[in-house]
Scaffold this motif. Structure first.
Motif, PDB file in Angstrom:
ATOM      1  N   GLU A   1       0.815  -1.216   0.000  1.00 50.68           N
ATOM      2  CA  GLU A   1       0.000   0.000   0.000  1.00 50.68           C
ATOM      3  C   GLU A   1       0.852   1.271   0.000  1.00 50.68           C
ATOM      4  O   GLU A   1       0.559   2.225  -0.713  1.00 50.68           O
ATOM      5  N   ARG A   2       1.918   1.280   0.788  1.00 55.58           N
ATOM      6  CA  ARG A   2       2.737   2.491   0.875  1.00 55.58           C
ATOM      7  C   ARG A   2       4.221   2.141   0.954  1.00 55.58           C
ATOM      8  O   ARG A   2       4.794   2.043   2.040  1.00 55.58           O
ATOM      9  N   PRO A   3       4.869   1.961  -0.205  1.00 56.56           N
ATOM     10  CA  PRO A   3       6.314   1.736  -0.184  1.00 56.56           C
ATOM     11  C   PRO A   3       7.046   2.995   0.273  1.00 56.56           C
ATOM     12  O   PRO A   3       6.471   4.089   0.313  1.00 56.56           O
ATOM     13  N   ALA A   4       8.317   2.847   0.603  1.00 56.96           N
ATOM     14  CA  ALA A   4       9.141   4.005   0.969  1.00 56.96           C
ATOM     15  C   ALA A   4       9.493   4.814  -0.271  1.00 56.96           C
ATOM     16  O   ALA A   4       9.642   6.039  -0.211  1.00 56.96           O
ATOM     17  N   LEU A   5       9.631   4.116  -1.411  1.00 57.78           N
ATOM     18  CA  LEU A   5      10.067   4.754  -2.651  1.00 57.78           C
ATOM     19  C   LEU A   5       9.690   3.860  -3.818  1.00 57.78           C
ATOM     20  O   LEU A   5       9.702   2.630  -3.686  1.00 57.78           O
ATOM     21  N   THR A   6       9.372   4.466  -4.966  1.00 56.74           N
ATOM     22  CA  THR A   6       9.230   3.698  -6.199  1.00 56.74           C
ATOM     23  C   THR A   6      10.288   4.181  -7.195  1.00 56.74           C
ATOM     24  O   THR A   6      10.782   5.306  -7.097  1.00 56.74           O
ATOM     25  N   VAL A   7      10.644   3.304  -8.127  1.00 55.82           N
ATOM     26  CA  VAL A   7      11.672   3.601  -9.125  1.00 55.82           C
ATOM     27  C   VAL A   7      11.177   3.090 -10.472  1.00 55.82           C
ATOM     28  O   VAL A   7      10.718   1.947 -10.564  1.00 55.82           O
ATOM     29  N   ILE A   8      11.268   3.930 -11.504  1.00 54.99           N
ATOM     30  CA  ILE A   8      10.926   3.485 -12.856  1.00 54.99           C
ATOM     31  C   ILE A   8      12.164   3.615 -13.731  1.00 54.99           C
ATOM     32  O   ILE A   8      12.639   4.721 -14.005  1.00 54.99           O
ATOM     33  N   THR A   9      12.708   2.484 -14.138  1.00 58.74           N
ATOM     34  CA  THR A   9      13.874   2.436 -15.019  1.00 58.74           C
ATOM     35  C   THR A   9      13.396   2.673 -16.462  1.00 58.74           C
ATOM     36  O   THR A   9      12.202   2.796 -16.708  1.00 58.74           O
ATOM     37  N   PRO A  10      14.317   2.769 -17.453  1.00 56.22           N
ATOM     38  CA  PRO A  10      13.879   3.098 -18.814  1.00 56.22           C
ATOM     39  C   PRO A  10      12.767   2.178 -19.340  1.00 56.22           C
ATOM     40  O   PRO A  10      12.839   0.955 -19.204  1.00 56.22           O
ATOM     41  N   VAL A  11      11.760   2.818 -19.913  1.00 59.47           N
ATOM     42  CA  VAL A  11      10.612   2.097 -20.474  1.00 59.47           C
ATOM     43  C   VAL A  11      10.794   1.996 -21.981  1.00 59.47           C
ATOM     44  O   VAL A  11      11.120   2.982 -22.646  1.00 59.47           O
ATOM     45  N   ASP A  12      10.591   0.803 -22.520  1.00 57.94           N
ATOM     46  CA  ASP A  12      10.704   0.593 -23.962  1.00 57.94           C
ATOM     47  C   ASP A  12       9.708  -0.468 -24.385  1.00 57.94           C
ATOM     48  O   ASP A  12       8.933  -0.974 -23.557  1.00 57.94           O
ATOM     49  N   LEU A  13       9.737  -0.817 -25.666  1.00 53.81           N
ATOM     50  CA  LEU A  13       8.797  -1.807 -26.186  1.00 53.81           C
ATOM     51  C   LEU A  13       9.230  -3.210 -25.789  1.00 53.81           C
ATOM     52  O   LEU A  13      10.346  -3.626 -26.070  1.00 53.81           O
ATOM     53  N   ASP A  14       8.361  -3.945 -25.114  1.00 53.70           N
ATOM     54  CA  ASP A  14       8.589  -5.336 -24.730  1.00 53.70           C
ATOM     55  C   ASP A  14       7.282  -5.853 -24.137  1.00 53.70           C
ATOM     56  O   ASP A  14       6.507  -5.080 -23.572  1.00 53.70           O
ATOM     57  N   HIS A  15       7.032  -7.132 -24.260  1.00 53.43           N
ATOM     58  CA  HIS A  15       5.807  -7.748 -23.720  1.00 53.43           C
ATOM     59  C   HIS A  15       4.532  -7.041 -24.223  1.00 53.43           C
ATOM     60  O   HIS A  15       3.570  -6.876 -23.481  1.00 53.43           O
ATOM     61  N   GLN A  16       4.553  -6.633 -25.508  1.00 53.70           N
ATOM     62  CA  GLN A  16       3.400  -5.882 -26.025  1.00 53.70           C
ATOM     63  C   GLN A  16       2.104  -6.668 -25.942  1.00 53.70           C
ATOM     64  O   GLN A  16       1.026  -6.073 -25.832  1.00 53.70           O
ATOM     65  N   GLN A  17       2.189  -8.005 -25.980  1.00 56.08           N
ATOM     66  CA  GLN A  17       0.961  -8.811 -25.945  1.00 56.08           C
ATOM     67  C   GLN A  17       0.212  -8.656 -24.630  1.00 56.08           C
ATOM     68  O   GLN A  17      -0.980  -8.929 -24.545  1.00 56.08           O
ATOM     69  N   TYR A  18       0.930  -8.187 -23.592  1.00 51.93           N
ATOM     70  CA  TYR A  18       0.290  -8.003 -22.287  1.00 51.93           C
ATOM     71  C   TYR A  18       0.149  -6.535 -21.887  1.00 51.93           C
ATOM     72  O   TYR A  18      -0.774  -6.178 -21.162  1.00 51.93           O
TER      73      TYR A  18
END
Length: 425
Positions: free
Chosen positions: A155-172
């Motif tokens: 519900e409440r992490p201390a921090l979130t991190v988003i690394t580089p987003v690219d095309l992958d797993h497009q079927q989902y």
């Protein structure tokens, strides 16, 4: 009296519970977590990571920094390379076989015969292990996406991190960068800070919009922190000052980005001393890893033997750049991939830096691309010399017979990398 089943037998049993169709949903996970008395509510402070590329390396750097400062760190990652135990690290140590067997047994019993995916039930098991073992931090890496990923239950992490987003797993996750970024941004939680690695503009806009709706303080690359190299040093800068550090131990220009992301995360948590250790203490197998010993290394003789598990177009591009930065040497690839991947997109940049490619099938993987198809794709991608081999050892023999002092890179899949690490001892 027969012996109790080991972890492999229980994991095989868990596979039989898989739903007939994969529908990304958290309903099955919530049901099982309730039966386990909600371990997700009893975790040490959580750092939650999502993204397409760099999650594992960034997590490894964050963990290295925290452990260098004396903290105990739980870590969850996937997929594993050689053994399932790699996915669950308890207070710095890989989970033992007796502990894993007991954990899986209890999780399987709590789930009963109800349908649930392998990743969902094993994630629930990991959360239970983390809740039952003392530590200062918990690192959770998403498996697929973010919004409906089985790890997205804190519900409440201390921090979130988003690394580089690219095309992958497009079927989902969706066909466009915007759709995929929307799924990754599903880990954002109201008021919880998020460190954002360098992104395509389209992906960043989606993340920023979601953050604005939830009141999430963003710490975005290029705006709130910067990382570069200067005279063989890593230079990191944010509003609190400048750090002049050694280059990351993990190779490749993309690891500079991952190091910067890890440092930004640690500084956001007030772990400034840990930030200085993150890049230089981290180890992460099958990320441009030079193999130094083992049967395959002996087989290669005077040739260099490297291993990388990247498998999408962005990974192919950074791998090609990494090869360009190594001392000049004739480079030959041994490549095997899964049929869920964009093989042409992955191979195209590599055709510019490698002299040849030996195509192999991945042993024991139902979804492997046959070697003949990989070979055909390599020719289309621009490789001048292409051949097929029965296995990695055969490919190494064929390359070294022609060029004994070559650089050989085994690549295309973490699953192939896992087989190589097992075969190479």
């Amino acid at each position: 009296m027969s012996a109790a089943p080991g972890s492999d037998a229980i994991l095989a049993r868990m596979m039989t519970l898989h739903p007939k169709v994969i529908d990304l949903t958290l309903d099955r996970v919530w049901r099982l977590l309730a039966a386990l008395d909600h371990p997700e509510r009893r975790l040490p402070p959580v750092i939650h990571l999502a993204g397409t590329n760099g999650k594992g390396s960034t997590q490894a750097m964050i963990r290295a920094g925290l452990e260098a400062s004396g903290d105990r760190v739980h870590a969850y990652t996937s997929p594993h390379l050689a053994r399932f135990h790699e996915r669950i690290r308890l207070a710095g140590e890989l989970i033992s076989e007796p502990a894993l067997t007991d954990l899986l047994d209890r999780t399987h019993a709590a789930n009963g015969p109800d349908p649930i995916t392998y990743f969902e039930i094993t994630t629930a098991a990991a959360l239970m292990a983390f809740a039952e073992s003392p530590a200062e931090w918990t690192l959770l890496e998403t498996g697929l996406g973010g919004r409906l990923d089985a790890t997205n239950v804190v519900e409440r992490p201390a921090l979130t991190v988003i690394t580089p987003v690219d095309l992958d797993h497009q079927q989902y996750l969706g066909e466009t960068l915007e759709e995929i970024a929307g799924e990754k941004a599903g880990i954002l939680k109201r008021g919880v800070p998020c460190v954002v690695a360098p992104q395509h503009e389209a992906a960043l806009e989606v993340i920023e919009a979601k953050a604005a709706r939830l009141g999430v303080p963003l710490l975005a690359h290029g705006q709130h922190w910067h990382v570069t190299t200067e005279r063989g040093r890593l230079i990191y800068q944010d509003e609190r000052g400048l750090l002049d550090l050694p280059l990351p131990t993990l190779r490749g220009p993309h690891q500079l980005v991952n190091a910067g992301t890890a440092i930004a995360a640690l500084r956001a948590l007030g772990q400034d001393e840990a930030a200085c250790e993150a890049a230089t203490r981290a180890q992460w197998p099958a990320r441009m890893q030079k193999l130094g010993r083992g049967p395959l290394v002996e087989l290669a003789g005077g040739a260099e033997l490297w291993l990388d598990g990247g498998h999408n177009p962005a990974a192919g591009a950074v791998l090609a750049q990494t090869l360009r930065e190594l001392p000049e040497r004739a480079t030959h690839l041994v490549c095997g991939m899964l049929n869920t991947k964009d093989i042409a997109g992955y191979l195209r940049p590599l055709a510019e830096v490698a002299q040849s490619l030996q195509a192999v099938s991945i042993p024991g993987e139902v979804n492997t691309i046959p070697a003949a198809e990989t070979a055909a794709a390599a020719r289309t991608a621009g490789f001048a010399q292409v051949a097929e081999a029965n296995d990695v050892a055969g490919a190494i023999r064929a390359i070294t017979a022609r060029e004994p002092g070559a650089r050989i890179l085994i690549c295309g899949s973490l699953y192939l990398a896992g087989h190589v690490l097992r075969d190479n001892g």
